[in-house]
Scaffold this active site. Structure first.
Site, PDB file in Angstrom:
ATOM      1  N   SER A   1      64.221  85.152  69.203  1.00  0.00           N
ATOM      2  CA  SER A   1      64.732  85.214  70.574  1.00  0.00           C
ATOM      3  C   SER A   1      63.808  84.490  71.541  1.00  0.00           C
ATOM      4  O   SER A   1      64.258  83.750  72.426  1.00  0.00           O
ATOM      5  CB  SER A   1      64.914  86.670  70.998  1.00  0.00           C
ATOM      6  OG  SER A   1      65.877  87.312  70.195  1.00  0.00           O
TER       7      SER A   1
ATOM      8  N   GLY B   1      74.006  82.843  67.585  1.00  0.00           N
ATOM      9  CA  GLY B   1      74.553  83.206  68.888  1.00  0.00           C
ATOM     10  C   GLY B   1      73.808  82.561  70.027  1.00  0.00           C
ATOM     11  O   GLY B   1      74.407  82.160  71.029  1.00  0.00           O
TER      12      GLY B   1
ATOM     13  N   GLU C   1      70.555  95.347  67.376  1.00  0.00           N
ATOM     14  CA  GLU C   1      70.222  94.544  66.205  1.00  0.00           C
ATOM     15  C   GLU C   1      69.509  95.372  65.136  1.00  0.00           C
ATOM     16  O   GLU C   1      69.433  94.982  63.968  1.00  0.00           O
ATOM     17  CB  GLU C   1      69.339  93.363  66.614  1.00  0.00           C
ATOM     18  CG  GLU C   1      67.985  93.767  67.169  1.00  0.00           C
ATOM     19  CD  GLU C   1      67.457  92.783  68.189  1.00  0.00           C
ATOM     20  OE1 GLU C   1      66.324  92.319  68.007  1.00  0.00           O
ATOM     21  OE2 GLU C   1      68.158  92.501  69.175  1.00  0.00           O
TER      22      GLU C   1
ATOM     23  N   ARG D   1      64.532  80.767  73.470  1.00  0.00           N
ATOM     24  CA  ARG D   1      64.486  80.734  74.940  1.00  0.00           C
ATOM     25  C   ARG D   1      63.455  79.720  75.433  1.00  0.00           C
ATOM     26  O   ARG D   1      63.719  78.942  76.347  1.00  0.00           O
ATOM     27  CB  ARG D   1      64.182  82.132  75.489  1.00  0.00           C
ATOM     28  CG  ARG D   1      65.404  83.050  75.493  1.00  0.00           C
ATOM     29  CD  ARG D   1      65.019  84.508  75.665  1.00  0.00           C
ATOM     30  NE  ARG D   1      66.180  85.366  75.850  1.00  0.00           N
ATOM     31  CZ  ARG D   1      66.979  85.778  74.865  1.00  0.00           C
ATOM     32  NH1 ARG D   1      66.739  85.397  73.627  1.00  0.00           N
ATOM     33  NH2 ARG D   1      68.018  86.568  75.119  1.00  0.00           N
TER      34      ARG D   1
ATOM     35  N   ARG E   1      71.034  90.656  58.602  1.00  0.00           N
ATOM     36  CA  ARG E   1      70.577  92.038  58.720  1.00  0.00           C
ATOM     37  C   ARG E   1      71.297  92.964  57.728  1.00  0.00           C
ATOM     38  O   ARG E   1      70.761  94.010  57.363  1.00  0.00           O
ATOM     39  CB  ARG E   1      70.716  92.520  60.150  1.00  0.00           C
ATOM     40  CG  ARG E   1      69.920  91.645  61.123  1.00  0.00           C
ATOM     41  CD  ARG E   1      69.387  92.388  62.305  1.00  0.00           C
ATOM     42  NE  ARG E   1      68.856  91.453  63.293  1.00  0.00           N
ATOM     43  CZ  ARG E   1      67.627  90.933  63.252  1.00  0.00           C
ATOM     44  NH1 ARG E   1      66.797  91.251  62.266  1.00  0.00           N
ATOM     45  NH2 ARG E   1      67.222  90.091  64.196  1.00  0.00           N
TER      46      ARG E   1
ATOM     47  N   SER F   1      78.126  91.006  75.087  1.00  0.00           N
ATOM     48  CA  SER F   1      76.861  90.388  74.700  1.00  0.00           C
ATOM     49  C   SER F   1      76.020  90.059  75.924  1.00  0.00           C
ATOM     50  O   SER F   1      76.505  89.430  76.873  1.00  0.00           O
ATOM     51  CB  SER F   1      77.095  89.099  73.907  1.00  0.00           C
ATOM     52  OG  SER F   1      75.872  88.462  73.619  1.00  0.00           O
TER      53      SER F   1
END
Length: 474
Positions: A45, A122, A339, A49, A411, A195
């Protein structure tokens, strides 16, 4: 496009039985408690970013110890297609086996007339349309078949409202953005209850819009709120002015984005299965570098493991989890850390008391319908699991071996590995899907359970060294 065109590519409610097939991974069942130190690669993540912000910055940035997995390599390749230069450089000190840093040099103008492969990421499929709108030319985004069932509507509708010319497929991929080199920006209202990435996508690019961007959420509570805080903090790291003082409203002022020099934290969600192994086996796992403060949702694993029976200690050396041999159920709302649901569900299936997981209805739209998939696969191994409106209820039951399907979901694969720690004969389908966020998971898992000091293999994307390492803590 009709709703039927976006039905899942795999049906978790129709299980073919326990028969294994060639290529399935036999999840190891250790004959003694685990005792290991696990060094994990950077956060997906945060890496993605920072890549986006570095691509929009006014000068060259350096990302230290970035994650190199399928999702982050897809993001890097997508930005390269838009004209961003991303180079491997040796880390300071040129430590043997260390992951190379990334030097990111933004172009004077993002270019279009390209096609971007989003895979099943995503962050790529939702963040990149807002960036592509700043390019000069047409940018087409598409991905894996499973990506075409993940919702995009709030992002594309919001971008239209902000002046972007684009086409979508009924709120799904493929999406075509006709960039004009600039975006008007302004205020927009959307429903981000499916989301938090819908909000993050607009905020990350918003500083480069002529009027900035103000995003207001109107709908059921936004899931995974820590990820929005992560976005806000990474923007502030890059010098952007962000006002998040009003509930459900975020304002990014128009401004330059400063160059970055940042170190990427270890991925705490990927750490979840490894620290869970300590609880399941009654052993000890140490993760060095676990941050004292973080916006990563995976940090909730500390509280979860403590409640389920582990001894959890965080100090300046990192996180140490020790299991007592007992594993208790939990009643938990995972809306802000959804998650972690597959990891918690796998632990719950091994617990001696019932578990209730709430607040995660939105994970039906993740890589697969995770609630249906967990219900089917845990149930196929004998678990007393029930899907609820917004989660799962799991009661104690005797489990047995069998095939654990993953539905191309990383996952789900790691959940199967957790079950195998205590249940002999668990065969995990397509374990390589874990490379989405964690290179060489099977090797890293095996080395955690072994005695020798060893190093995990690289992602396969770069010859420069390992992405993770495990050593015996004995």
């Amino acid at each position: 496009m009709s709703p039927a065109d976006h039905s899942p590519t795999a049906d978790p409610t129709s299980h073919p039985g326990p028969t294994t097939v060639p290529g399935d991974w036999s999840a190891p069942t250790p004959d003694r408690p685990v005792d290991a130190t696990v060094v994990l690669p950077g956060s997906k993540s945060l890496t993605n970013r920072y890549l986006v912000l570095a691509a929009l910055a006014g000068d060259r940035s350096r990302l230290r110890a970035p994650l190199r997995s399928r999702d982050t390599l897809l993001m890097a390749d997508a930005l390269r297609a838009l004209g961003v230069r991303i180079e491997d450089v040796a880390p300071d000190g040129d430590v043997a086996g260390a992951v190379p840093d990334w030097l990111v040099t933004p172009p004077a103008q993002l270019r279009g007339d390209v096609t971007i492969d989003c895979g099943l990421a995503g962050t790529v499929m939702r963040f990149l349309p807002a960036v592509a709108a700043l390019a000069q030319g047409t940018v087409r985004l598409d991905g894996d078949p499973q990506a075409r069932v993940r919702p995009m509507g709030p992002v594309v509708d919001s971008l239209r409202a902000l002046g972007v010319d684009l086409e979508d497929s009924g709120g799904y991929l493929p999406v075509t953005v006709r960039g004009r080199g600039a975006v008007r920006g302004g205020a927009v209202t959307l429903d981000a209850s499916a989301s938090s990435q819908f909000i993050s996508a607009l905020l990350l690019a918003g500083a480069r819009y002529d009027e900035g961007v103000t995003v207001h959420h109107d709908g059921r509570p936004v899931p995974s709120q820590p990820h929005i805080l992560m976005t806000v903090e990474t923007l502030r790291d890059a010098g952007a002015l962000v006002d998040d003082s009003e509930p459900d409203t975020w304002r990014v002022e128009p401004s330059e984005i400063n160059a970055l020099d940042v170190s990427i934290e270890p991925d705490l969600s990927n750490a979840g299965p490894f620290v869970a192994a300590a609880l399941v086996t009654g052993g000890t796992v140490h993760v060095p570098g676990w941050p004292q403060y973080t916006t990563q949702a995976g940090d909730l694993m500390r509280e979860i493991l403590d409640t389920m029976g582990a001894d959890v200690r965080l100090d300046r050396h990192g996180l140490t989890v020790t299991g007592s041999g007992e594993l208790f159920g939990i009643d938990i709302d995972l809306r802000d850390a959804a998650e972690l649901t597959p990891t918690v569900a796998a632990l719950a299936a091994l617990a001696s008391t019932p578990t209730s997981i709430r607040g995660v209805a939105h994970i039906r739209g993740h890589e697969t319908d995770r609630l249906a998939a967990l219900t089917a696969e845990l149930g196929a191994l004998g678990s007393a699991v029930t899907e609820t409106e917004d989660g799962l209820r799991i009661a104690p039951a005797t489990l047995h071996g069998g095939r654990f399907r993953t539905y191309h979901d990383h996952r789900m694969a790691t959940a199967g590995a957790i079950l195998g720690l205590r249940v002999p004969g668990v065969a995990v389908e397509d374990v390589e899907t874990t490379s989405k966020t964690l290179p060489d998971f099977p090797g890293l898992w095996a080395r955690m359970l072994s005695d020798g000091a060893t190093t995990a293999g690289s992602s396969g994307a770069t010859p420069a060294g390992p992405a993770a390492a495990v050593e015996s803590a004995r």
